[in-house]
Design an enzyme around this catalytic site. Structure first.
Site, PDB file in Angstrom:
ATOM      1  CG  HIS A  23      -3.204   1.238  -2.343  1.00  0.00           C
ATOM      2  ND1 HIS A  23      -1.849   1.060  -2.470  1.00  0.00           N
ATOM      3  CD2 HIS A  23      -3.768   0.499  -3.325  1.00  0.00           C
ATOM      4  CE1 HIS A  23      -1.591   0.247  -3.472  1.00  0.00           C
ATOM      5  NE2 HIS A  23      -2.735  -0.112  -4.017  1.00  0.00           N
ATOM      6  CG  LEU A  71      -1.909  -1.179   1.290  1.00  0.00           C
ATOM      7  CD1 LEU A  71      -2.801  -1.046   2.521  1.00  0.00           C
ATOM      8  CD2 LEU A  71      -2.748  -1.289   0.029  1.00  0.00           C
ATOM      9  NE  ARG A  97       2.704  -4.789 -11.875  1.00  0.00           N
ATOM     10  CZ  ARG A  97       1.380  -4.983 -11.902  1.00  0.00           C
ATOM     11  NH1 ARG A  97       0.548  -3.947 -11.924  1.00  0.00           N
ATOM     12  NH2 ARG A  97       0.881  -6.209 -11.922  1.00  0.00           N
ATOM     13  CG  ASP A 103      -5.553   0.512 -11.995  1.00  0.00           C
ATOM     14  OD1 ASP A 103      -4.735  -0.136 -12.668  1.00  0.00           O
ATOM     15  OD2 ASP A 103      -5.290   0.946 -10.858  1.00  0.00           O
TER      16      ASP A 103
HETATM   17  P1  AMP Z   1      -3.907  -2.233  -6.727  1.00  0.00           P
HETATM   18  O1  AMP Z   1      -3.451  -2.587  -5.357  1.00  0.00           O
HETATM   19  O2  AMP Z   1      -2.791  -1.781  -7.619  1.00  0.00           O
HETATM   20  O3  AMP Z   1      -4.815  -3.258  -7.341  1.00  0.00           O
HETATM   21  O4  AMP Z   1      -4.814  -0.944  -6.548  1.00  0.00           O
HETATM   22  C1  AMP Z   1      -5.924  -0.952  -5.693  1.00  0.00           C
HETATM   23  C2  AMP Z   1      -6.753   0.265  -5.957  1.00  0.00           C
HETATM   24  O5  AMP Z   1      -5.970   1.431  -5.699  1.00  0.00           O
HETATM   25  C3  AMP Z   1      -7.210   0.371  -7.423  1.00  0.00           C
HETATM   26  O6  AMP Z   1      -8.552   0.823  -7.452  1.00  0.00           O
HETATM   27  C4  AMP Z   1      -6.267   1.369  -7.993  1.00  0.00           C
HETATM   28  O7  AMP Z   1      -6.803   2.088  -9.091  1.00  0.00           O
HETATM   29  C5  AMP Z   1      -6.054   2.288  -6.808  1.00  0.00           C
HETATM   30  N1  AMP Z   1      -4.814   3.037  -6.988  1.00  0.00           N
HETATM   31  C6  AMP Z   1      -3.582   2.527  -7.232  1.00  0.00           C
HETATM   32  N2  AMP Z   1      -2.685   3.528  -7.391  1.00  0.00           N
HETATM   33  C7  AMP Z   1      -3.369   4.680  -7.249  1.00  0.00           C
HETATM   34  C8  AMP Z   1      -3.008   6.055  -7.329  1.00  0.00           C
HETATM   35  N3  AMP Z   1      -1.759   6.442  -7.582  1.00  0.00           N
HETATM   36  N4  AMP Z   1      -3.973   6.976  -7.144  1.00  0.00           N
HETATM   37  C9  AMP Z   1      -5.259   6.595  -6.895  1.00  0.00           C
HETATM   38  N5  AMP Z   1      -5.661   5.316  -6.809  1.00  0.00           N
HETATM   39  C10 AMP Z   1      -4.728   4.373  -6.988  1.00  0.00           C
END
Ligand code: AMP
Length: 283
Positions: free
Chosen positions: A37, A33, A188, A151
């Site tokens: 997040h 996180l 990432r 995303d």
């Molecule tokens: P992930 O853990 O990468 O699957 O992301 C979980 C959620 O966090 C998804 O809805 C992503 O779009 C959101 N998220 C990831 N990075 C960001 C960011 N930089 N800004 C806003 N939301 C994010």
């Protein structure tokens, strides 16, 4: 904060919340996180009585040659951040809890929205996302669920199947959180070397150039995409996966930007594939 590991645990937790008449907010994540997040957690915290975060690296949304095995897993640190953000419960199942032996049901969104952008590069990815998000919505009993614009195609796909399957949940899209220099925060990013991290600034720089042209009146989709490509070409470590400009939220092709549009890019910096986007608002 409660830590829920199994399906019966999350079902018991949400039944108690529902019995007490509380609204439930869900924030699905794969962990590792960061501030992006946490912004979703804060949005859920502000709107819902009970906030459930999930931390689950979902094997079904990774292709065979993708980074499932090496995806960062930092659950103890994640829990500290979730607790500080006021999250009530974190659901952290094992793959076998979500996909036990005999599991064979998948949510398959059909149509163009899953075949372009990341869907073209990652076949099966949105099938995995739609399946796990459907299960998480069902398990959590969420009234509100929170996803990042980072995303944006995922938001479009989730809104599609939520409507199509009559799931009683409202999908909220939260703006992209960036590092001070502009790089969109991503789990990432930790794969990037210092030199690659500097190179990765080209993603947002290229989008900002297109936005400046758009603000100056440029509406030709090909020209706006070319501005992005030209800027990305200035960075020798950057290899383009795609540069796409489509109507938002339909993701239909758009020769001229005469309605809201999503300018989305995927770029490899070294071995790491990064995505970013902006929404161009037609006034
Ligand atoms: P992930 O853990 O990468 O699957 O992301 C979980 C959620 O966090 C998804 O809805 C992503 O779009 C959101 N998220 C990831 N990075 C960001 C960011 N930089 N800004 C806003 N939301 C994010």
């Amino acid at each position: 904060m409660q830590i829920l590991h199994t399906v019966p645990e999350i079902v018991a937790f949400r039944k108690a919340a529902q019995a007490a008449g509380k609204t439930i907010g869900l924030v699905p994540t794969m962990g590792a996180l960061h501030e992006g997040h946490i912004t979703l957690m804060r949005a859920a915290r502000a709107a819902c009585d009970v906030v459930i975060a999930s931390v689950f690296v979902n094997p079904v949304q990774f292709g065979p040659h993708e980074d499932f095995d090496k995806y960062p897993r930092t659950f103890a640190a994640d829990c500290e951040k979730l607790e500080a953000a006021g999250v009530d419960a974190v659901f952290h199942p094992e793959p076998a809890d979500m996909y036990p032996e005999g599991y064979c049901t998948y949510v398959n969104v059909e149509g163009d929205i899953v075949h372009k952008l990341c869907g073209a590069q990652r076949p099966g990815h949105f099938r995995g996302v739609a399946t796990v998000v459907t299960k998480l919505i069902n398990l959590s009993g969420a009234d509100e669920a929170y996803f990042g614009q980072k995303d944006a195609q995922q938001v479009v796909v989730v809104r599609r199947f939520v409507e199509d399957l009559n799931l009683p949940v409202h999908i909220n899209m939260v703006p992209i959180v960036r590092e001070p220099e502009g790089l969109a925060r991503s789990s990432r990013n930790r794969y990037l070397s210092p030199a690659e991290k500097t190179a990765a600034l080209v993603l947002f720089r290229s989008l900002k150039k297109a936005r400046a042209a758009f603000d100056n009146g440029e509406r030709d989709t090909s020209k706006l995409k070319q501005i992005v490509r030209d800027e990305l070409a200035t960075e020798k470590l950057a290899v383009i996966d795609y540069v796409e400009l489509n109507a938002f939220p339909s993701l239909k092709p758009l020769p001229v930007v005469n309605q809201d549009a999503l300018l989305a890019i995927a770029v490899k910096i070294g071995k790491t594939r990064l995505i970013d986007n902006i929404i161009l608002e037609a006034r």
